[in-house]
Enzyme design. Structure first.
Site, mmCIF file in Angstrom:
data_model
loop_
_atom_site.group_PDB
_atom_site.id
_atom_site.type_symbol
_atom_site.label_atom_id
_atom_site.label_comp_id
_atom_site.label_asym_id
_atom_site.label_seq_id
_atom_site.Cartn_x
_atom_site.Cartn_y
_atom_site.Cartn_z
ATOM 1 N N SER A 30 50.571 -47.959 3.259
ATOM 2 C CA SER A 30 51.160 -47.303 2.087
ATOM 3 C C SER A 30 51.910 -48.261 1.175
ATOM 4 O O SER A 30 52.195 -47.918 0.025
ATOM 5 C CB SER A 30 52.103 -46.185 2.528
ATOM 6 O OG SER A 30 53.138 -46.687 3.359
ATOM 7 N N ASP A 284 61.709 -43.942 -1.789
ATOM 8 C CA ASP A 284 61.796 -42.794 -0.892
ATOM 9 C C ASP A 284 62.383 -43.266 0.436
ATOM 10 O O ASP A 284 63.040 -44.307 0.473
ATOM 11 C CB ASP A 284 60.431 -42.096 -0.727
ATOM 12 C CG ASP A 284 59.360 -43.025 -0.131
ATOM 13 O OD1 ASP A 284 59.708 -44.102 0.401
ATOM 14 O OD2 ASP A 284 58.167 -42.672 -0.195
ATOM 15 N N HIS A 287 59.728 -46.584 1.314
ATOM 16 C CA HIS A 287 59.125 -47.566 0.414
ATOM 17 C C HIS A 287 60.091 -48.055 -0.663
ATOM 18 O O HIS A 287 60.892 -47.279 -1.191
ATOM 19 C CB HIS A 287 57.897 -46.954 -0.263
ATOM 20 C CG HIS A 287 56.910 -46.382 0.701
ATOM 21 N ND1 HIS A 287 56.890 -45.050 1.057
ATOM 22 C CD2 HIS A 287 55.922 -46.973 1.412
ATOM 23 C CE1 HIS A 287 55.937 -44.836 1.939
ATOM 24 N NE2 HIS A 287 55.332 -45.991 2.182
#
Length: 318
Positions: A30, A284, A287
């Site tokens: 991610s 978040d 990240h």
């Protein structure tokens, strides 16, 4: 730089930087996913607001407010942003693709709890399919394709989910089977084999990174024509958290967006984020913000401490 967007969220970019490599291929999780998970049956997606609030065109599937490290590096290389592989029905460009997939890792069992993701083996298989079936259509002969591949840049960011989504999970089979050192050895050996084909968690990842540096050095000497560099950004990010004002940051603990699980998970859809994301370290619960990615990418491309034994700009000159 100018961004031009077409239907479906795909973009073409006119980049004023000189082109330093023919293509940029991206693999990982991610931290680099640019939208592959949008097209997979998984809960791990970032194709909704407030993700992408600072990215031209809005939310694309990137798990941050704007660009990732891969996006910045593509710009520095004078290339368009590498689009997600799964968004293309047929290959129309030879400037690179992004195979990264959120929640996945080096080991095939990592990341499956949220749904389907592309583990590193699958990403490499897709790249091999690209080379075998798609790229030959864009080149007149095999020699041209081989020259193109030999000068292309490949970015891989993987391994953190093998800890956070596997080894450190409650009742993890891996943690019962392996010590921290032996698990790090398992990851580096597995990654080494795949490359030949083409705090608690921080301490564990340090074991992995320390061994990986040795593996990459060995691969550089044993694989003729290949050169590997290690992006060792732990020191930079740790310094940014300890000395935020040096990097223009004011908050290195709280996420910018409102997240599930009291600040420890993904952004809750459609809730407006903080007004100053470039002053936050975290976007978040997992990240970084675009501002942090920008510093990491810049240091890797031009600096002498994040990417070793040479920076990316010097790598393109080899």
């Amino acid at each position: 730089m100018e961004y031009r967007f077409t239907a479906g969220g795909k973009n073409r970019r006119v980049n004023s930087n000189p082109q330093l490599a023919p293509a940029f291929y991206v693999f990982g999780d991610s931290l680099l996913d640019s939208g592959n998970n949008n097209l997979l049956p998984t809960l791990a997606r970032a194709n909704f607001k407030p993700y992408g609030v600072d990215f031209p065109g809005g939310a694309t599937g990137r798990f941050t407010n704007g660009r990732t490290v891969a996006d910045f590096l593509a710009e520095f290389l004078g290339l368009p942003l590498s689009p997600p592989y799964l968004s293309f029905r047929r290959l129309e460009t030879s400037t690179g693709l992004n195979y990264a997939s959120s929640t996945c890792g080096i080991l095939p069992e990592t990341g499956t709890s949220a749904g389907k993701c592309l583990n590193l083996d699958e990403q490499i298989d897709l790249f091999e399919k690209t080379v075998r079936e798609d790229l030959p259509k864009l080149f007149k002969n095999t020699e041209g394709l081989l020259e193109y591949l030999s000068k292309s840049i490949f970015l891989i960011a993987t391994g953190s989910n093998d800890y956070s989504g596997n080894y450190l999970q409650p009742n993890s089979y891996s943690s019962r089977l392996y010590s921290p050192l032996s698990f790090a050895q398992l990851l580096t050996q597995s990654l080494s084999q795949k490359l030949e084909c083409v705090e608690e968690i921080n301490n564990l990842v340090s074991l992995f990174n320390d061994q990986l540096a040795t593996v990459l050095s060995k691969l550089t000497s044993t694989l003729p024509g290949s050169a590997f560099i290690l992006g060792h950004d732990y020191g930079l990010t740790y310094d940014a958290i300890r000395n935020p004002s040096t990097y223009g940051l004011t908050d290195t603990s709280d996420p910018c967006c409102t997240t599930w699980l009291n600040g420890t998970s993904a952004c809750i859809p459609e809730i407006a984020p903080c007004a100053n994301p470039n002053e936050h370290f975290f976007w978040d619960g997992f990240h970084p913000t675009e501002a942090v990615y920008s510093v990491i990418a810049s240091q890797c491309f031009n600096g002498d401490s994040v990417c070793i034994p040479t920076n990316l700009k010097m790598l393109t000159q080899i």
